[in-house]
Scaffold this active site. Structure first.
Site, PDB file in Angstrom:
ATOM      1  N   TYR A  24      24.747  39.104  30.466  1.00 53.13           N
ATOM      2  CA  TYR A  24      25.719  38.240  30.615  1.00 53.13           C
ATOM      3  C   TYR A  24      25.558  36.879  29.969  1.00 53.13           C
ATOM      4  CZ  TYR A  24      30.044  35.991  32.143  1.00 53.13           C
ATOM      5  OH  TYR A  24      31.244  35.309  32.180  1.00 53.13           O
ATOM      6  N   TYR A  64      40.802  33.787  38.278  1.00 45.49           N
ATOM      7  CA  TYR A  64      40.571  32.379  38.383  1.00 45.49           C
ATOM      8  C   TYR A  64      42.210  31.992  37.717  1.00 45.49           C
ATOM      9  CZ  TYR A  64      36.028  31.674  40.179  1.00 45.49           C
ATOM     10  OH  TYR A  64      35.077  31.629  41.040  1.00 45.49           O
TER      11      TYR A  64
END
Length: 403
Positions: A243, A58
Site C-alpha cells: 500500500y 468516504y
C-alpha cells in the site's frame, strides 16, 4: 413497477446485485449517527459544497456528514449504473437516491449528477450548476477511487495497479471459500515497472483534483476562504509494502504534493486552503481489493471493537474543521489526521501480535469476522438491520430528479 426478491450472489468480496431497501436503511442509519449542529447554524446562507465521489465509501460519508452536521447544500458527483431488466442498479445508485431523499426532507438543496468525474464535460456541467443555483463554492471534497482514467486533453486512458515498488511483496491475506469459511493465505505480488507506477499516479494522484480546482477558479466560482480536501489513507506498517510503499502510495504522495501546491495557490487567490485528509481504516469496495487489507481490518476490529471510528464520524470531524467550528489542524506535511486512533502505538502493537499469530485455524479467535462479513455485505445493501430481505422490493428506483 419491477419488484423482486433480491438474494446476495457474490464472487469473493464482489456482489452481483444490490438491495435498494438495504442501501436506503444503511444511509439513513449513517445520517442518524451524526450529531447535528444547532438549528441556528443551518441558515439560508449555508455553505455550498461539491463532493466528487459522493456515492460510496468516504465520499458518501462526507456527503451524509456534510448534510446532516454542517448543513451543506450543493452538488454530489458519482458514476453509477442504473437498474436494468436483468440486474439491479449499483449500490451507489440506491445510496444516492436515499441520500437525496433525506436531504430533501431536511430542507437541504442538494443536486446529484451521474457521470465521469474525470471528464471536462462533467466539470463544465458542475460549474454551470454552481453558477446558476448558488453563485459560489465554499468547499470541495475529492474522494475518487477508480481503476482507470482517460485524460481529457490527450484521450489517453491510464490504468492503475496494486503492486509493490522495487521488490516482490509477500503478505498475508484473508479470503473466504465457497462455503464462507475463512482462509488465511500468503500471497506474492511482483513489483511494478515504471510505466505501471506512472499510470497509477495518473489515475489516483492529484492531477484530476487540481483540474477541478482550476476549472472552478477559472469560472470565478471559488468563494473567499474556499477550502478543498482530498481524502486519503496511510495505513499500518503491516500493509505498507503493498500500500503506502507501493504504486498506490506513490499516487498518494503525488496527491499530497498536489495539496501543497494547491494550498499555496489558493492562499494567494482567495485566502483558501487545500489539504489531504488522512482517514482511518474502513471496509470499502476499494479497500477489499487490496491484498492484506481485509485481514488487517478484521484484526483491527478484533482489537478495537466498537472503538473503531466510523467513516461518517471521521468526516463529521473534518467538516467541523473545514467550516471553522474547530481549528483546521494539519501535520508537518499539511495533512489533516483523522487516523490517530488507528495508528496509536498500543493499537498497532496489538494488531501486529495478532497478525503474526493469524492462521486459518486461529483467525476466528483473532479477528471480528462476523463484523467484517456484515460490513462487506452492507456495501451492497445486505445485512442491514430491520430489512425484510425475503420480501419483494422495487428495483426501478429513479436517479434524483434534476432541479
Amino acid at each position: 413497477m419491477s419488484e423482486r426478491v433480491i438474494t446476495p450472489r457474490n464472487r469473493g468480496f464482489l456482489f452481483l446485485d444490490s438491495h435498494p431497501a438495504g442501501c436506503a436503511r444503511l444511509v439513513n442509519d449513517m445520517w442518524q449517527a451524526v450529531a447535528a449542529r444547532p438549528a441556528a447554524a443551518l441558515d439560508d446562507d449555508a455553505p455550498v459544497a461539491l463532493i466528487i465521489g459522493s456515492s460510496s465509501g468516504y465520499g458518501l460519508a462526507a456527503t451524509v456528514a456534510g448534510l446532516a452536521r454542517a448543513g451543506i447544500r450543493g452538488i454530489g458527483v458519482s458514476f453509477e449504473k442504473a437498474p436494468t431488466e436483468r440486474r439491479t442498479g449499483t449500490a451507489g445508485w440506491y445510496r444516492t437516491a436515499a441520500t437525496a431523499e433525506l436531504a430533501e426532507d431536511a430542507g437541504r438543496e442538494m443536486h446529484f449528477l451521474n457521470g465521469d468525474a474525470f471528464s471536462d464535460e462533467m466539470k463544465e456541467q458542475v460549474a454551470d450548476l454552481v453558477k446558476r443555483r448558488f453563485g459560489r463554492l465554499d468547499h470541495l471534497i475529492y474522494s475518487v477511487a477508480a481503476p482507470r482514467r482517460t485524460d481529457p486533453e490527450t484521450g489517453t486512458t491510464f490504468s492503475s495497479s496494486l503492486k509493490p515498488i522495487g521488490a516482490t511483496a509477500r503478505t498475508r491475506t484473508l479470503v473466504f471459500d465457497e462455503d464462507g469459511q475463512p482462509d488465511v493465505r500468503e500471497v506474492s505480488t511482483e513489483p511494478a515497472d515504471e510505466d505501471e507506477i506512472a499510470q497509477t499516479i495518473a489515475v489516483m494522484g492529484g492531477t484530476d483534483w487540481a483540474r477541478w480546482v482550476s476549472h472552478l477558479a477559472d469560472r470565478g466560482l471559488l468563494a473567499d476562504g474556499f477550502s478543498t480536501a482530498a481524502l486519503s489513507y496511510i495505513g499500518s506498517p503491516l500493509t505498507a509494502d503493498i500500500y503506502r510503499e507501493g504504486t498506490i502510495g506513490a499516487a498518494k504522495a503525488h496527491l499530497e504534493q498536489t495539496a501543497r501546491e494547491l494550498d499555496a495557490r489558493l492562499r494567494d487567490l482567495c485566502g483558501g486552503r487545500a489539504v489531504t485528509s488522512v482517514n482511518g481504516a474502513a471496509v470499502t469496495q476499494s479497500s477489499t481489493a487490496i491484498p492484506g487489507i481485509a485481514l488487517y481490518t478484521g484484526l483491527l476490529r478484533g482489537v478495537l471493537g466498537d472503538r473503531m471510528v466510523s467513516p461518517v464520524d471521521q468526516l463529521a470531524e473534518l467538516w467541523d474543521q473545514l467550516t471553522g467550528v474547530q481549528p483546521l489542524v494539519t501535520d508537518d506535511e499539511g495533512r489533516v489526521r483523522l487516523d490517530t486512533w488507528e495508528l496509536a502505538p498500543e493499537v498497532q502493537e496489538a494488531v501486529a501480535d495478532r497478525w503474526q499469530a493469524a492462521t486459518t485455524e486461529t483467525i476466528t479467535d483473532l479477528a471480528d469476522l462476523e463484523w467484517f462479513r456484515d460490513s462487506v455485505r452492507q456495501l451492497y445493501g445486505f445485512s442491514a438491520p430491520g430489512v425484510d430481505y425475503p420480501a419483494p422490493v422495487e428495483t426501478e428506483v429513479p436517479w434524483p430528479a434534476a432541479r
